[in-house]
Scaffold this active site. Structure first.
Site, short mmCIF file in Angstrom:
data_model
loop_
_atom_site.label_atom_id
_atom_site.label_comp_id
_atom_site.label_asym_id
_atom_site.label_seq_id
_atom_site.Cartn_x
_atom_site.Cartn_y
_atom_site.Cartn_z
N LYS A 93 38.30 12.70 13.92
CA LYS A 93 39.47 12.54 14.77
C LYS A 93 39.15 12.96 16.20
O LYS A 93 39.00 14.14 16.49
CB LYS A 93 40.65 13.40 14.27
CG LYS A 93 41.95 13.01 14.99
CD LYS A 93 42.95 14.14 15.08
CE LYS A 93 42.82 14.98 16.31
NZ LYS A 93 43.09 14.31 17.60
N GLY A 122 37.94 23.44 19.58
CA GLY A 122 39.09 23.38 20.48
C GLY A 122 39.59 24.77 20.80
O GLY A 122 38.80 25.72 20.86
N SER A 123 40.89 24.88 20.97
CA SER A 123 41.45 26.16 21.41
C SER A 123 41.49 27.17 20.26
O SER A 123 41.60 26.81 19.09
CB SER A 123 42.87 25.94 21.94
OG SER A 123 43.69 25.44 20.92
N THR A 124 41.42 28.44 20.62
CA THR A 124 41.49 29.50 19.62
C THR A 124 42.85 29.46 18.92
O THR A 124 42.94 29.70 17.71
CB THR A 124 41.25 30.86 20.30
OG1 THR A 124 39.91 30.85 20.83
CG2 THR A 124 41.36 32.02 19.31
N GLU A 158 34.67 26.17 16.30
CA GLU A 158 34.03 26.43 17.60
C GLU A 158 35.18 26.52 18.59
O GLU A 158 35.81 25.51 18.90
CB GLU A 158 33.09 25.29 17.99
CG GLU A 158 31.90 25.08 17.07
CD GLU A 158 30.84 26.16 17.16
OE1 GLU A 158 30.98 27.11 17.97
OE2 GLU A 158 29.86 26.07 16.41
N GLU A 214 40.62 32.07 28.95
CA GLU A 214 39.76 30.93 29.23
C GLU A 214 40.49 29.96 30.16
O GLU A 214 41.50 29.37 29.78
CB GLU A 214 39.40 30.22 27.92
CG GLU A 214 38.49 29.04 28.14
CD GLU A 214 38.00 28.43 26.83
OE1 GLU A 214 38.82 28.15 25.96
OE2 GLU A 214 36.77 28.23 26.71
N CYS A 250 33.22 25.23 26.89
CA CYS A 250 33.45 26.49 26.19
C CYS A 250 32.36 27.51 26.53
O CYS A 250 32.58 28.70 26.38
CB CYS A 250 33.55 26.26 24.69
SG CYS A 250 32.26 25.22 24.03
N GLY A 275 42.74 26.65 16.40
CA GLY A 275 41.73 27.04 15.42
C GLY A 275 42.25 28.07 14.43
O GLY A 275 41.97 28.01 13.23
P1 NAP Z 1 43.48 21.86 21.20
O1 NAP Z 1 44.93 21.68 21.20
O2 NAP Z 1 42.89 22.97 20.44
O3 NAP Z 1 42.86 20.45 20.69
C1 NAP Z 1 41.58 20.26 20.14
C2 NAP Z 1 41.65 19.21 19.04
O4 NAP Z 1 42.50 19.66 17.98
C3 NAP Z 1 42.25 17.88 19.50
O5 NAP Z 1 41.62 16.82 18.81
C4 NAP Z 1 43.68 18.01 19.07
O6 NAP Z 1 44.31 16.77 18.90
C5 NAP Z 1 43.54 18.74 17.76
N1 NAP Z 1 44.75 19.45 17.32
C6 NAP Z 1 45.76 19.93 18.08
N2 NAP Z 1 46.70 20.52 17.32
C7 NAP Z 1 46.27 20.41 16.03
C8 NAP Z 1 46.81 20.81 14.78
N3 NAP Z 1 47.95 21.47 14.69
N4 NAP Z 1 46.11 20.55 13.66
C9 NAP Z 1 44.92 19.90 13.72
N5 NAP Z 1 44.38 19.48 14.87
C10 NAP Z 1 45.03 19.74 16.03
O7 NAP Z 1 42.93 21.95 22.66
P2 NAP Z 1 43.59 21.27 23.97
O8 NAP Z 1 45.09 21.32 23.90
O9 NAP Z 1 42.97 19.96 24.12
O10 NAP Z 1 43.10 22.26 25.08
C11 NAP Z 1 43.78 23.51 25.31
C12 NAP Z 1 42.80 24.60 25.68
O11 NAP Z 1 41.91 24.86 24.57
C13 NAP Z 1 41.85 24.27 26.81
O12 NAP Z 1 42.41 24.37 28.05
C14 NAP Z 1 40.74 25.26 26.54
O13 NAP Z 1 41.06 26.53 26.98
C15 NAP Z 1 40.67 25.26 25.04
N6 NAP Z 1 39.64 24.32 24.56
C16 NAP Z 1 38.44 24.80 24.19
C17 NAP Z 1 37.46 23.92 23.78
C18 NAP Z 1 36.12 24.38 23.35
O14 NAP Z 1 35.17 23.61 23.37
N7 NAP Z 1 35.97 25.59 22.91
C19 NAP Z 1 37.68 22.56 23.74
C20 NAP Z 1 38.93 22.09 24.13
C21 NAP Z 1 39.90 22.98 24.52
P3 NAP Z 1 45.13 16.03 20.09
O15 NAP Z 1 44.66 16.59 21.37
O16 NAP Z 1 44.78 14.61 19.92
O17 NAP Z 1 46.55 16.31 19.79
#
Ligand code: NAP
Ligand code: MG
Length: 456
Positions: free
Chosen positions: A157, A210-212, A232, A359, A266, A215
């Site tokens: 996904k 993605g986000s903590t 991660e 972050e 990250c 996660g």
């Molecule tokens: P996020 O919400 O954690 O999204 C990451 C992935 O998880 C996306 O594919 C998202 O899908 C999916 N997701 C969201 N809610 C979910 C749920 N309840 N169940 C399963 N999957 C779910 O991250 P973001 O909103 O894109 O970014 C927010 C912040 O997270 C960033 O500003 C940054 O601080 C951090 N982040 C960290 C990393 C890293 O590499 N460590 C990467 C990205 C973000 P959709 O987006 O399609 O809804």
């Protein structure tokens, strides 16, 4: 695909609509998981050499399409063309590396007196890979390449904002001859598709980057089924500069260590810790290095930094700077359409400012002074995260002492390199759980089975 809704893909450098992508609903997700479940029975039985050959062909298909994949990423994610080529190349290299796995997934023969005892590394089954928008290609590959090599099938996904290269990788897998259902790409919302990976019992492992915050929810959801999970998550990594370092080199490379991918990384070294005796000198050297960062059209080979991913994310980044935040200096960025943000260097007054503890995921770096080695280690560890970091010093003993003392999964000395597909990657503390990449990557997609055969 049973389509309930669509999403517009936006070019973050121009704010133009690139295309519209269909999003899967829960029923379509279950159907994809069922297909993956059926396909896995045959995939795990494919002879190791044949599985290796198919992965190699997939790698060759990625290589043949590399420039197209890179251009797609520039348009969809605003990555600089140089970075995007590296990212597509990373997937190709990972697939070649993974092609070496099927024939080398070795079990053990353990001595017993009354028979033969052997171990097998059995595939888990269906693996759900959830990818964020910051590095759509490599992060997908880190999950799917070793998972496929170990005999699992994968449903991937991509993030809703950045589905285009993932969709293309799905097509390339089929063109390369991977059987139907072995590797599927399912654009959709995290709360729908991603959530179904967590709740559908046919998915045996979730790999999430993605986000903590999300996660943590995924880990809690997976706990109900004791479902395997790799996480991660975020980081707040330190770039520690000692007085005995090559200061010119440390300052010249510091922007790269934090502003690469516009800080949406990250591993971004978003806290620069500098020994007090060289603090002023370091800032003097850092300023021209930051002003030199060329922010603009990501398709231009000379560009160092592109836009942020979205208007909402740019606002989120801006909100980290409080009215009282001391901005030391900034670089420049274009005006007009595009989600631009200038490289920004801040000098936080107190340890409580959000820019120091959270972050930012944007081109903002905090510079902080420390007195001695003990304080450097204390400050580096003064965070809930533990993903990466850098140590600049000319003293090899200090390099090793500090590397061992910093609680982070990926450290580099006199360098900011964090990622090589053949070395392990992952976080301490709230930066994640488990390791990706490296020689053991495939083992995380297996169960060890012990079989005893009586000979008496
Ligand atoms: P996020 O919400 O954690 O999204 C990451 C992935 O998880 C996306 O594919 C998202 O899908 C999916 N997701 C969201 N809610 C979910 C749920 N309840 N169940 C399963 N999957 C779910 O991250 P973001 O909103 O894109 O970014 C927010 C912040 O997270 C960033 O500003 C940054 O601080 C951090 N982040 C960290 C990393 C890293 O590499 N460590 C990467 C990205 C973000 P959709 O987006 O399609 O809804
Ligand atoms: Mg989110």
């Amino acid at each position: 695909m049973n389509v309930v809704t669509t999403t517009q893909v936006i070019d973050p450098a121009t704010e133009r609509v690139v295309t519209t992508v269909e999003l899967a609903d829960e029923a379509a997700t279950d159907a994809a998981i069922d297909r993956a479940h059926r396909a896995q029975v045959a995939w795990r039985a494919v002879a190791p050499g044949d599985r290796a050959r198919l992965l190699r062909r997939f790698a060759e298909a990625v290589d043949a399409d590399l420039e197209h994949l890179a251009r797609l990423e520039v348009t969809n994610s605003g990555h600089t063309i140089g970075n995007a080529r590296w990212e597509a190349g990373n997937v190709r290299d990972l697939l070649h590396y993974a092609a070496g796995i099927p024939e080398r997934l070795l079990g053990q023969q353990i001595p017993v007196a009354d028979g033969v005892d052997i171990t097998f590394h059995e595939p888990l089954g269906v693996v759900g890979v959830i990818v964020p928008w910051n590095f759509p290609m490599p992060i997908a590959g880190w999950g799917f390449a070793p998972a496929l090599a170990a005999g699992n099938t994968v449903v991937l996904k991509p993030a809703e904002l950045t589905p285009l290269t993932a969709i293309r990788l799905g097509e390339l897998a089929l063109e390369a001859g991977l059987p139907e259902g072995v590797f599927q790409v399912l654009p959709g919302k995290g709360s729908v598709v991603g959530q179904r990976f967590v709740t559908n019992p046919k998915v045996r492992k979730v790999v999430f980057t993605g986000s903590t915050e999300v996660g943590t929810q995924i880990m809690a959801g997976c706990a109900r089924q004791v479902k395997r999970v790799t996480l991660e998550l975020g980081g707040k990594s330190a770039n520690v500069v000692f007085a005995d370092a090559d200061l010119e080199a440390a300052a010249a490379s510091a922007p790269d260590g934090v502003f690469d991918n516009a800080g949406q990384d990250c591993c971004a070294r978003s806290r620069i810790l500098v020994q007090r005796s060289v603090f002023d000198r370091f800032l003097e050297l850092l300023e021209p290095a930051v002003r030199k960062v060329r922010v603009g059209d990501p398709a231009e080979a000379s560009t160092d930094m592109g836009p942020l991913i979205s208007a909402a994310h740019r606002q989120r980044v801006a909100d980290f700077l409080e009215p009282t935040t001391d901005i030391a200096f900034t670089g420049t960025c274009p005006e007009g359409p595009g989600f631009w943000y200038p490289p920004t260097v801040v000098l936080p007054a107190a340890g409580t400012e959000r820019v120091l503890t959270e972050e930012v995921f944007g081109p903002v770096v905090a510079v902080i002074a420390f007195e001695d080695e003990a304080e450097a280690i204390r400050l580096a560890n003064d965070t809930e995260f533990g993903l990466s970091g850098s140590i600049w010093t000319s003293d090899v003993g200090r390099a090793l002492r500090v590397s061992r003392a910093v609680e982070a999964g990926n450290l580099s000395v006199n360098s900011h390199a964090s990622v090589r597909y053949w070395t392990p990657f992952g976080g301490f503390k709230r930066s994640g759980l488990g390791r990706e990449l490296g020689p053991d990557a495939a083992l995380a997609f297996t169960e060890t089975k012990n079989v005893f055969i009586a000979t008496t």
